[in-house]
Design an enzyme around this catalytic site. Structure first.
Site, mmCIF file in Angstrom:
data_model
loop_
_atom_site.group_PDB
_atom_site.id
_atom_site.type_symbol
_atom_site.label_atom_id
_atom_site.label_comp_id
_atom_site.label_asym_id
_atom_site.label_seq_id
_atom_site.Cartn_x
_atom_site.Cartn_y
_atom_site.Cartn_z
ATOM 1 N N ASP A 56 29.169 17.722 10.010
ATOM 2 C CA ASP A 56 30.260 18.693 9.804
ATOM 3 C C ASP A 56 31.149 18.766 11.050
ATOM 4 O O ASP A 56 31.637 19.835 11.422
ATOM 5 C CB ASP A 56 29.737 20.083 9.419
ATOM 6 C CG ASP A 56 30.833 20.963 8.805
ATOM 7 O OD1 ASP A 56 31.976 20.480 8.636
ATOM 8 O OD2 ASP A 56 30.548 22.132 8.509
ATOM 9 N N ASN A 116 39.722 17.913 3.166
ATOM 10 C CA ASN A 116 40.608 19.044 3.487
ATOM 11 C C ASN A 116 41.629 18.674 4.565
ATOM 12 O O ASN A 116 41.772 19.337 5.581
ATOM 13 C CB ASN A 116 39.807 20.303 3.878
ATOM 14 C CG ASN A 116 38.976 20.140 5.135
ATOM 15 O OD1 ASN A 116 38.704 19.036 5.580
ATOM 16 N ND2 ASN A 116 38.564 21.262 5.727
ATOM 17 N N ARG A 163 40.719 14.905 10.135
ATOM 18 C CA ARG A 163 41.997 15.635 10.310
ATOM 19 C C ARG A 163 43.262 14.824 10.100
ATOM 20 O O ARG A 163 44.360 15.352 10.285
ATOM 21 C CB ARG A 163 42.059 16.298 11.698
ATOM 22 C CG ARG A 163 40.912 17.228 12.022
ATOM 23 C CD ARG A 163 40.890 18.453 11.125
ATOM 24 N NE ARG A 163 39.943 19.446 11.615
ATOM 25 C CZ ARG A 163 39.156 20.169 10.818
ATOM 26 N NH1 ARG A 163 39.196 20.011 9.499
ATOM 27 N NH2 ARG A 163 38.340 21.057 11.324
ATOM 28 N N HIS A 181 35.093 15.676 9.556
ATOM 29 C CA HIS A 181 36.504 16.034 9.391
ATOM 30 C C HIS A 181 37.314 15.228 10.403
ATOM 31 O O HIS A 181 37.218 15.461 11.598
ATOM 32 C CB HIS A 181 36.719 17.542 9.608
ATOM 33 C CG HIS A 181 36.007 18.387 8.593
ATOM 34 N ND1 HIS A 181 36.546 18.699 7.369
ATOM 35 C CD2 HIS A 181 34.776 18.954 8.615
ATOM 36 C CE1 HIS A 181 35.686 19.443 6.673
ATOM 37 N NE2 HIS A 181 34.605 19.611 7.407
ATOM 38 N N GLY A 215 34.175 25.982 12.931
ATOM 39 C CA GLY A 215 33.913 24.550 13.048
ATOM 40 C C GLY A 215 33.567 24.131 14.456
ATOM 41 O O GLY A 215 33.966 24.793 15.425
#
Ligand code: DOR
Ligand code: ZN
Length: 440
Positions: free
Chosen positions: A314, A103, A73, A71, A333
């Site tokens: 992850d 996401n 971001r 991720h 997370g």
């Protein structure tokens, strides 16, 4: 012509020391190490001297790591990570390619966001950044996103990660499209009707602390269903962050009957258990949750046996205001890019479950194959692209989240002493990280 020499290295940790010559991004020669040549001769006076020399000092040479699940971001939460800070963390962690989950805000569910992420990744240039495309519009699970348009923009992996594609008909359609487009759907397996309000692994620890449980069956059931769908459709399926022993059983069953399914496990699910809940420290909150010692044991075995194919981080940065709060309000997370190798060494190499060939398989070769990357996870051999990672197996270090390249600092390994360090990372013949720094 641009040349790099890695002196005194041990490919896959095997055999005598070698010197690896890299010319214009390709491995041009592997010779037995010559201790008499001075690696620091002056390129201005000796025309045969390489532009760059890395002193391996006996370090282990592996293919560059590939993370199927990161991720970054950006766009949307650049206060927690950017493509630049995340790429830096990846290079320092030994990665040469990462897949940036969809996401973001806006969601990466169209070609415009895909192209933005890819372009920013190329500008930063420290690691190959591959945008993951969302399976459904807005990750809402209701309507398929434009998979074809995103595939034409270069997307290889589609995922609603953070959310499960829980509607079986939508999942079936996504698998049908993925087959036609020759891409892969990566499922975050979580039956939402079974995990509404869930805060931690459903078991004795959650019960004692009064936390709503996340039952293993919510993962196992979706993985079983999706294996059946993938087989029905004749598509490939990838399972994100396997956390439960029962999921390994389902994967073993599905693979035995010839289903084209692959799966990843995170470093944190290979090391940590829900005994960590006792502190109520939300740094341990993650989705899927930390489970029991028996689950950890089964996941390690499954990774060693190939029932689980690879390790994916992850890597999930979160801001203090979203993470350092009461347990129920904290986002799930954990950071992972700069600790993945060390946790794999601690859990898989030091236990005798994997040798360094195995480490290359789970951190580089299998993830590159699953995503269809032709230039990563390749053998260390003449003529192959020079995407490489150099590892000091004897090093130990103490984790300090504040020292990481990530903007966020939410590592569950804070203060832990871990084995093995990345000495250098090489992307297409260029040193992207060396001695814990990004070269100028
Ligand atoms: O712990 C998690 N964090 N699991 C997910 O599925 C999403 C991720 C995030 O984006 O923070
Ligand atoms: Zn997920």
């Amino acid at each position: 012509m641009n040349t790099l020499v890695l002196k005194g290295v041990r490919p896959y940790g095997e055999g005598p020391l070698s010197d690896v010559l890299i010319r214009d991004g390709v491995i041009a020669g592997i010779t037995s190490h010559d201790p008499n040549t001075d690696p620091h001769t002056d390129p201005h006076t000796d025309p045969n001297t390489p532009d760059t020399v890395v002193d391996g000092n006996g370090a282990i040479l592996l293919p560059g790591f590939v993370d199927l699940h990161t991720h970054l971001r950006e766009p949307g939460r650049e206060d927690t990570e950017t493509i630049e800070s995340g790429s830096t963390a990846a290079a320092l962690g030994g990665y040469t390619a990462v897949f940036a989950m969809a996401n973001t805000d806006p969601v990466t569910d169209n070609a415009v966001v895909v192209e933005h992420v890819a372009r920013r990744g190329r500008e930063v240039g420290l690691v190959d950044v591959h945008p993951v495309g969302a399976v459904t519009v807005g990750l809402r699970g209701e309507q398929l996103a434009e998979l074809g348009t995103m595939a034409r923009a270069g997307v290889r992996v589609f995922s609603d990660d953070g959310h499960c594609v829980h509607d079986p008909l939508i999942m079936r359609r996504a698998l049908e499209y993925s087959k036609a487009l020759d891409v892969v759907v990566a499922q975050h397996a979580e039956e939402p009707r079974l995990t509404a309000g869930a805060q931690a692994h459903e078991g004795a620890n959650a019960a004692r602390l009064g936390l709503q449980g996340w039952p293993a069956a919510a993962e196992e059931a979706v993985v079983a269903r999706d294996c059946l769908l993938a087989r029905q459709v004749g598509a490939r399926l990838h399972v994100c962050h396997v956390s439960a022993a029962g999921t390994a059983d389902v994967l073993e069953w599905a693979k035995a009957r010839g289903t084209a399914v692959s799966a990843e496990v995170t470093p944190h699910h290979l090391l940590l258990t829900d005994d960590r809940l006792a502190t109520y420290d939300p740094v341990n909150k993650v989705n899927p949750p930390l489970r029991t010692a028996a689950d950890v044991e089964r996941l390690r075995q499954a990774l060693a046996d190939g029932v689980v194919d690879c390790v994916a981080t992850d890597h999930a940065p979160h801001a203090p205001q979203d993470k350092d709060t009461e347990w129920s309000a904290a986002r799930p997370g954990m950071l992972g890019l700069q600790t993945a190798l060390s946790v794999v060494v601690k859990t898989m190499v030091e236990t005798g479950l994997l040798d360094w060939r195995g480490v290359a398989r789970v951190l580089s070769e299998r993830p590159a194959e699953i995503a269809g990357l032709p230039d990563h996870g390749r053998p260390i051999a003449v003529g192959e692209p020079a995407n490489l990672t150099l590892v000091d197996p004897a090093a130990t270090w103490v984790v300090r989240g504040a020292d990481f390249a990530s903007i966020a600092a939410n590592t569950p390994f804070e203060g832990m002493e871990l084995p093995a360090r990345v000495v250098a990372t090489v992307l297409r013949g260029r040193v992207t990280a060396a001695a814990g720094r990004i070269p100028a």
